[in-house]
Design an enzyme around this catalytic site. Sequence first.
Site, PDB file in Angstrom:
ATOM      1  N   ASP A 131       0.817  -1.221   0.000  1.00  0.00           N
ATOM      2  CA  ASP A 131       0.000   0.000   0.000  1.00  0.00           C
ATOM      3  C   ASP A 131       0.852   1.272   0.000  1.00  0.00           C
ATOM      4  O   ASP A 131       0.316   2.387  -0.015  1.00  0.00           O
ATOM      5  CB  ASP A 131      -0.945   0.006   1.212  1.00  0.00           C
ATOM      6  CG  ASP A 131      -0.199  -0.073   2.541  1.00  0.00           C
ATOM      7  OD1 ASP A 131       1.051  -0.046   2.533  1.00  0.00           O
ATOM      8  OD2 ASP A 131      -0.868  -0.155   3.592  1.00  0.00           O
ATOM      9  N   GLY A 132       2.172   1.103   0.037  1.00  0.00           N
ATOM     10  CA  GLY A 132       3.042   2.277   0.029  1.00  0.00           C
ATOM     11  C   GLY A 132       3.037   3.060   1.327  1.00  0.00           C
ATOM     12  O   GLY A 132       3.588   4.151   1.409  1.00  0.00           O
ATOM     13  N   ASP A 258      19.302  -5.731  -0.014  1.00  0.00           N
ATOM     14  CA  ASP A 258      18.649  -4.449  -0.304  1.00  0.00           C
ATOM     15  C   ASP A 258      18.605  -3.549   0.926  1.00  0.00           C
ATOM     16  O   ASP A 258      18.224  -2.385   0.827  1.00  0.00           O
ATOM     17  CB  ASP A 258      17.226  -4.659  -0.844  1.00  0.00           C
ATOM     18  CG  ASP A 258      16.392  -5.555   0.055  1.00  0.00           C
ATOM     19  OD1 ASP A 258      16.803  -6.705   0.286  1.00  0.00           O
ATOM     20  OD2 ASP A 258      15.346  -5.109   0.543  1.00  0.00           O
TER      21      ASP A 258
HETATM   22  P1  AMP Z   1      11.752  -3.780   3.681  1.00  0.00           P
HETATM   23  O1  AMP Z   1      11.366  -5.086   4.238  1.00  0.00           O
HETATM   24  O2  AMP Z   1      11.087  -2.615   4.361  1.00  0.00           O
HETATM   25  O3  AMP Z   1      13.224  -3.600   3.554  1.00  0.00           O
HETATM   26  O4  AMP Z   1      11.146  -3.741   2.207  1.00  0.00           O
HETATM   27  C1  AMP Z   1      11.398  -4.714   1.233  1.00  0.00           C
HETATM   28  C2  AMP Z   1      10.719  -4.300  -0.046  1.00  0.00           C
HETATM   29  O5  AMP Z   1       9.302  -4.246   0.112  1.00  0.00           O
HETATM   30  C3  AMP Z   1      11.123  -2.936  -0.569  1.00  0.00           C
HETATM   31  O6  AMP Z   1      11.118  -2.980  -1.963  1.00  0.00           O
HETATM   32  C4  AMP Z   1      10.027  -2.049  -0.046  1.00  0.00           C
HETATM   33  O7  AMP Z   1       9.888  -0.878  -0.803  1.00  0.00           O
HETATM   34  C5  AMP Z   1       8.819  -2.949  -0.173  1.00  0.00           C
HETATM   35  N1  AMP Z   1       7.759  -2.601   0.771  1.00  0.00           N
HETATM   36  C6  AMP Z   1       7.755  -2.788   2.123  1.00  0.00           C
HETATM   37  N2  AMP Z   1       6.609  -2.361   2.664  1.00  0.00           N
HETATM   38  C7  AMP Z   1       5.857  -1.870   1.653  1.00  0.00           C
HETATM   39  C8  AMP Z   1       4.547  -1.278   1.570  1.00  0.00           C
HETATM   40  N3  AMP Z   1       3.789  -1.097   2.654  1.00  0.00           N
HETATM   41  N4  AMP Z   1       4.131  -0.895   0.345  1.00  0.00           N
HETATM   42  C9  AMP Z   1       4.869  -1.066  -0.744  1.00  0.00           C
HETATM   43  N5  AMP Z   1       6.087  -1.622  -0.741  1.00  0.00           N
HETATM   44  C10 AMP Z   1       6.585  -2.024   0.444  1.00  0.00           C
HETATM   45 MG    MG Z   2      14.446  -2.288   2.869  1.00  0.00          MG
END
Ligand code: AMP
Ligand code: MG
Length: 499
Positions: A131-132, A258
């Site tokens: 949901d961003g 990442d």
């Molecule tokens: P993270 O686990 O926060 O490091 O995120 C891993 C990936 O998932 C990255 O590409 C983030 O941008 C994406 N991501 C995490 N949470 C969301 C969210 N609520 N909406 C869209 N993308 C997300």
């Molecule tokens: Mg991340």
Amino acid sequence: MRRRVVSKMNSISQFSLLESAYSQLPERFFRPAKPTPVGRPAMVLWNPALAEELGLNGDPSGLAALLSGNDTLPGSKPLATAYAGHQFGHFVPQLGDGRAILLGEAMSRQGMRYEIQLKGAGRTPFSRNGDGRSSLGPVIREYLASEAMHALGIPTTRALAATLTGEAVYRERALPGAVFTRVARSHIRVGTFQYFASRGDIAGVRTLADHVIGRFFPDLVSAEHPYRGLLLAARDAQAELVARWMQVGFIHGVMNTDNMSILGDTIDYGPCAFMDAYDPATVYSAIDERGRYAYANQPSIATWNLARLAETLLDLIDPDAEKAVAWAEEAVRGFAPIYQLHWLRGMKAKIGLNADRPEDPGLVEELLELMHKGAADFTLTYRNLAMTVDGQSDVAFSELFREPRGVAPWLARWRERLGWEGRRQADIGSGMQRVNPAFILRNHRVERAIDAAVDEGDFSKAVELHQVLANPFDDQAEYAAYREPPRPGDWQCKTFCGT
Ligand code: AMP
Ligand code: MG
């Protein structure tokens, strides 16, 4: 020339940003992404010290609209960066900023450029099914953890603000939505290199590497082997970073490629935590079922991630593939000794040892073993040790262990070793206090601050924690309770997954 994009708001006249250097990179490096406006923006946390460093003076109240994404700076080019990454060992060729938007850059008073990013500002072309958005709890955790890390002197992204959106996000339940304003030298990750390498886009890898070198390693520009230099610089920075984490009991929780910055800054605080009782197998993240990212695994995971970075650079390391691999393997193998050097030097400093004696590594290790067996609190063990160089407060130290009497032989050998330092006891003690924090971000304290904010809209606990943790090496007697580890029942481990 980069344009200066100026805020429309008058309440904070100095708030202006530069176009990000990243936005000058070729189009395939990012996607334009505008924040999605929200219902009722309200700024709830603001970091005046960082704002001051960035020259962002004035009343922040007018900034809620900008830092929630409701207002945009005229002429700005907000964007979401492209990256890939190994998540828990599995390669995902396209991740990217799914809920983060780079607004631009601020110039610090020291003349350094910092990227200003909104996290949780709405969907981007990389959002996939997400949901961003961010919920308030993880925003507070990242805010407090990154500022605590900074105050400990450990390289990290920073927290400028947290802004409520006035809208709910839906996780296990409806939660208040929030936008986090993050400040970083750069948000480029190992996964950014992987994005281009996995597409066979060697020109892209080269452009990215040139960008990082030009901005952060200017000495390498004219070096004989700039890309080899870049890999070595990333390796050295990461080795030192992870050693520093280990020395404060920090567990990142999601060391996916990442989430590993090319510069060796701590980045992407999710289910991270500072350990209470010492146990090398500690894992806090509920999503890390197999303990891949357990405390003790962090150095080997960093090495593994570095090998993934090295793979992306092979074509630039040497046109002869075999030679490139041989060189890269050697470079990656160099991580362990460099890490070990930083680790041992730091661990020795924690127990007051500057000189070098053959018994030193043993003294460091044996104390860790006693802490593990005795379930001693990691932070208090070293802090209380610093307070009893003269032997006057041995009880406060020993009491931290399940069997207090068991530590007496170690204390005796340690004091004998201190005799070789040739320094006054008071100097040894004050030196130890400068490297052993009295305060870390205790998990139960974060949880309480989050609960108060989420359930009652009360941000005072978060503000107070931020304030206490800004001076982690000072005694701050009035906040003594903040030093204490959780009591049984204070906090359930593994209650959070971070997003
Ligand atoms: P993270 O686990 O926060 O490091 O995120 C891993 C990936 O998932 C990255 O590409 C983030 O941008 C994406 N991501 C995490 N949470 C969301 C969210 N609520 N909406 C869209 N993308 C997300
Ligand atoms: Mg991340």
